[in-house]
Design a protein around this motif. Structure first.
Motif, short mmCIF file in Angstrom:
data_model
loop_
_atom_site.label_atom_id
_atom_site.label_comp_id
_atom_site.label_asym_id
_atom_site.label_seq_id
_atom_site.Cartn_x
_atom_site.Cartn_y
_atom_site.Cartn_z
N LYS A 107 0.83 -1.20 0.00
CA LYS A 107 0.00 0.00 0.00
C LYS A 107 0.87 1.26 0.00
O LYS A 107 0.52 2.27 -0.63
CB LYS A 107 -0.92 0.00 1.21
N LEU A 108 1.98 1.19 0.69
CA LEU A 108 2.88 2.34 0.70
C LEU A 108 3.47 2.55 -0.69
O LEU A 108 3.57 3.71 -1.15
CB LEU A 108 4.00 2.11 1.72
N ALA A 109 3.84 1.46 -1.36
CA ALA A 109 4.38 1.60 -2.72
C ALA A 109 3.34 2.22 -3.66
O ALA A 109 3.67 3.09 -4.48
CB ALA A 109 4.84 0.24 -3.22
N THR A 110 2.10 1.79 -3.51
CA THR A 110 1.03 2.34 -4.34
C THR A 110 0.81 3.82 -4.04
O THR A 110 0.64 4.65 -4.94
CB THR A 110 -0.28 1.57 -4.11
N ALA A 111 0.79 4.15 -2.78
CA ALA A 111 0.59 5.55 -2.39
C ALA A 111 1.74 6.41 -2.88
O ALA A 111 1.54 7.58 -3.25
CB ALA A 111 0.46 5.65 -0.87
N GLN A 112 2.96 5.83 -2.86
CA GLN A 112 4.11 6.58 -3.35
C GLN A 112 4.00 6.87 -4.85
O GLN A 112 4.26 7.99 -5.31
CB GLN A 112 5.40 5.79 -3.07
N LEU A 113 3.55 5.87 -5.63
CA LEU A 113 3.35 6.07 -7.07
C LEU A 113 2.28 7.12 -7.33
O LEU A 113 2.44 8.00 -8.20
CB LEU A 113 2.94 4.74 -7.72
N SER A 114 1.21 7.04 -6.56
CA SER A 114 0.12 8.01 -6.74
C SER A 114 0.59 9.41 -6.40
O SER A 114 0.28 10.38 -7.12
CB SER A 114 -1.06 7.62 -5.87
N ALA A 115 1.35 9.52 -5.33
CA ALA A 115 1.83 10.85 -4.93
C ALA A 115 2.79 11.41 -5.95
O ALA A 115 2.74 12.61 -6.29
CB ALA A 115 2.50 10.76 -3.56
N ASP A 116 3.68 10.56 -6.47
CA ASP A 116 4.62 11.03 -7.50
C ASP A 116 3.87 11.46 -8.77
O ASP A 116 4.22 12.48 -9.39
CB ASP A 116 5.62 9.91 -7.83
N SER A 117 2.87 10.68 -9.11
CA SER A 117 2.11 11.02 -10.32
C SER A 117 1.36 12.34 -10.15
O SER A 117 1.37 13.22 -11.04
CB SER A 117 1.11 9.90 -10.64
N LYS A 118 0.72 12.51 -9.00
CA LYS A 118 -0.02 13.75 -8.76
C LYS A 118 0.92 14.95 -8.69
O LYS A 118 0.56 16.06 -9.13
CB LYS A 118 -0.80 13.64 -7.44
N GLU A 119 2.11 14.73 -8.20
CA GLU A 119 3.07 15.82 -8.14
C GLU A 119 3.47 16.26 -9.56
O GLU A 119 3.55 17.47 -9.86
CB GLU A 119 4.32 15.38 -7.36
N ALA A 120 3.70 15.27 -10.43
CA ALA A 120 4.06 15.61 -11.82
C ALA A 120 2.91 16.30 -12.55
O ALA A 120 3.11 17.29 -13.28
CB ALA A 120 4.46 14.34 -12.56
N LEU A 121 1.71 15.82 -12.33
CA LEU A 121 0.55 16.44 -12.98
C LEU A 121 0.29 17.84 -12.43
O LEU A 121 -0.14 18.75 -13.15
CB LEU A 121 -0.69 15.57 -12.78
N PHE A 122 0.57 18.00 -11.14
CA PHE A 122 0.37 19.33 -10.54
C PHE A 122 1.35 20.33 -11.14
O PHE A 122 1.01 21.50 -11.38
CB PHE A 122 0.56 19.25 -9.02
N GLN A 123 2.59 19.85 -11.38
CA GLN A 123 3.58 20.74 -11.98
C GLN A 123 3.15 21.16 -13.40
O GLN A 123 3.50 22.26 -13.86
CB GLN A 123 4.94 20.05 -12.03
N GLU A 124 2.41 20.30 -14.08
CA GLU A 124 1.93 20.63 -15.42
C GLU A 124 0.54 21.28 -15.38
O GLU A 124 -0.11 21.45 -16.41
CB GLU A 124 1.86 19.34 -16.28
#
Length: 370
Positions: A107-124
Motif C-alpha cells: 500500500k505504501l508503494a502504491t501511495a508513493q506512485l500516486s503521490a509522485d504522479s499527482k506531483e508531476a501532474l500538478f507541476q503541469e
C-alpha cells in the motif's frame, strides 16, 4: 559449799578445752586476680539467608505449559529454557503480523506512485493543489500504517519468544508448583520457579539503633565500621559453625520506624553449596576490647540493680560495687570501675557469701590471661 565444789569440777574440763582450741583456717575458695587483658565479646544475631541473586521466574504471556525442561533442584544457567508455553497461537499471530507488514508495504508503494504522479501532474497544472495534497496525505497514512504493522510484528515476535521461559541468572531451581497442561499468565500468584544464585550468600540481620551508634562512635563512621570491623562467623541452624568467615559489607542508612532496628548484610562465600537461599542462621559478630579488666559473671551478684563482687582484703571477703560494660558475652563482664589491676576477687558462688569470711588464698587458683 559442797555443791559449789562439784560444779567447779564439772566446768573445769570445759574451760581447759576452750583454752586449747586453735583458730580454724580460712575457707578454700577459687579466686581470680584481676589483670588487664584483651577481651573479645561476641554477639549473636538471628539472620535470614539469601542467595546473591534470587529471581522469581514468571511467564510474560498466557497459555498452557507444554514442556518443562528442568527438574526441581537442578542447576540452571542464564539463558537456559526452563518452560515452554503453547506456541501455536503466537506463531499464528506472528504470521499475521508479517502478512500485515507486507500488505502495508504494498500500500505504501502504491501511495508513493500516486503521490509522485499527482506531483508531476500538478507541476503541469493538470490537477489541482487539493488532489496533490490528498495524494501526499495518502502517502503519509501508508507510511504510518507500515510503521504500525512493523511494531505489531515486533510484538508478535516478542510474544512468541516469551513462550520459551528462560532463566535470567545462573543458579539452583526451586520446587515447581506447576505441571504440563497448567494454564498460566503474567499475574499468577506463585512463580513458575525461583532461581537462586548461591555462589555467594548474604545473611541479613538487624542491630538496635544504640548498637549502631556504638559502632559509629567506635570506628568514626558507618563506612569505616564496614571497612574495619573484624570478620564474622555464621552459626548454622544445626548448631555447627560454618567453615568460611564472612564480612559485613552493607549497613542500612535508615532506621525501621516500627522496630527501631537497622538492617545489616554479611556476605559468605558458598563454594560447596552448603548454604541455601531462605535458610536461617545466626551471625556471630566479635568485638575486641584491649587492656580491659575482665571478670567472670559467676564472680558477681546483684543487689538493688547494682553489681557487686567479693574482694579478698587482708584474707577476708569484702563487698565492692562495680560498674560493668553494657555488652557482654554471657560469661564475662568488662569492668569499667570499682576494681583495679591486682585486686583478688572470689571467682564463684558470689551470691552465697557474706562479709568477713576468712579466705585461704594460697589454696585458690588464678585463671590465666587468654
Amino acid at each position: 559449799m559442797r555443791h559449789f565444789i562439784i560444779l567447779a569440777i564439772a566446768v573445769l574440763p570445759l574451760l581447759v578445752g576452750c583454752k586449747e582450741q586453735k583458730p580454724s583456717a580460712g575457707e578454700k575458695y577459687k579466686v581470680v586476680t584481676v589483670e588487664p587483658m584483651n577481651q573479645t565479646l561476641t554477639s549473636h544475631y538471628t539472620a535470614t539467608l539469601r542467595g546473591r541473586q534470587f529471581v522469581e521466574v514468571r511467564p510474560q504471556v498466557s497459555g498452557i505449559i507444554t514442556e518443562i525442561r528442568i527438574d526441581e533442584g537442578d542447576i540452571v544457567h542464564k539463558g537456559q529454557t526452563l518452560f515452554v508455553i503453547d506456541q501455536v497461537p503466537y506463531k499464528a499471530a506472528l504470521e499475521t503480523a508479517v502478512a500485515n507488514v507486507r500488505s502495508a508495504e504494498a500500500k505504501l508503494a502504491t501511495a508513493q506512485l500516486s503521490a509522485d504522479s499527482k506531483e508531476a501532474l500538478f507541476q503541469e497544472r493538470v490537477v489541482s493543489e487539493f488532489d496533490r495534497q490528498m495524494a501526499q496525505n495518502d502517502l503519509a497514512e501508508a507510511k504510518a500504517a507500515l510503521a504500525q504493522a512493523k511494531a505489531q510484528e515486533i510484538n508478535a515476535r516478542n510474544d512468541l519468544s516469551y513462550t520459551e521461559v528462560k532463566s535470567p541468572v545462573d543458579g539452583v531451581a526451586s520446587m515447581i508448583p506447576y505441571r504440563v497442561g497448567a494454564l498460566v499468565n503474567s499475574s499468577i500468584t506463585e512463580p513458575l520457579v525461583t532461581v537462586s544464585d548461591d555462589a555467594e550468600v548474604y545473611a541479613y540481620f538487624s542491630m538496635s539503633e544504640n548498637q549502631i551508634l556504638d559502632l559509629i562512635q567506635q570506628y568514626g563512621s558507618l563506612q569505616k565500621a564496614k571497612e574495619q570491623m573484624p570478620e564474622v562467623e555464621l552459626l548454622l541452624s544445626n548448631g555447627s559453625t560454618y567453615a568460611l568467615p564472612g564480612k559485613i559489607d552493607a549497613i542500612s542508612g535508615t532506621v525501621d520506624e516500627g522496630t527501631g532496628a537497622i538492617s545489616l548484610r554479611a556476605a559468605f562465600a558458598n563454594p560447596d553449596g552448603l548454604l541455601r537461599n531462605g535458610g536461617s542462621a545466626s551471625v556471630v559478630v566479635p568485638t575486641v576490647y584491649k587492656n580491659s579488666l575482665v571478670i567472670p559473671q559467676s564472680a558477681t551478684y546483684e543487689l538493688q540493680n547494682k553489681v557487686f563482687v567479693w574482694k579478698v582484703v587482708d584474707g577476708k571477703t569484702q563487698s565492692a560495687p562495680i560498674t560493668v560494660y553494657k555488652y557482654n558475652d554471657g560469661q564475662n563482664y568488662i569492668v569499667l570501675s570499682g576494681l583495679t589491676a591486682g585486686d583478688v576477687i572470689i571467682a564463684e558462688g558470689a551470691g552465697l557469701l557474706h562479709e568477713g569470711i576468712a579466705v585461704d588464698i594460697e589454696q585458690s587458683s588464678t585463671p590465666s590471661n587468654d
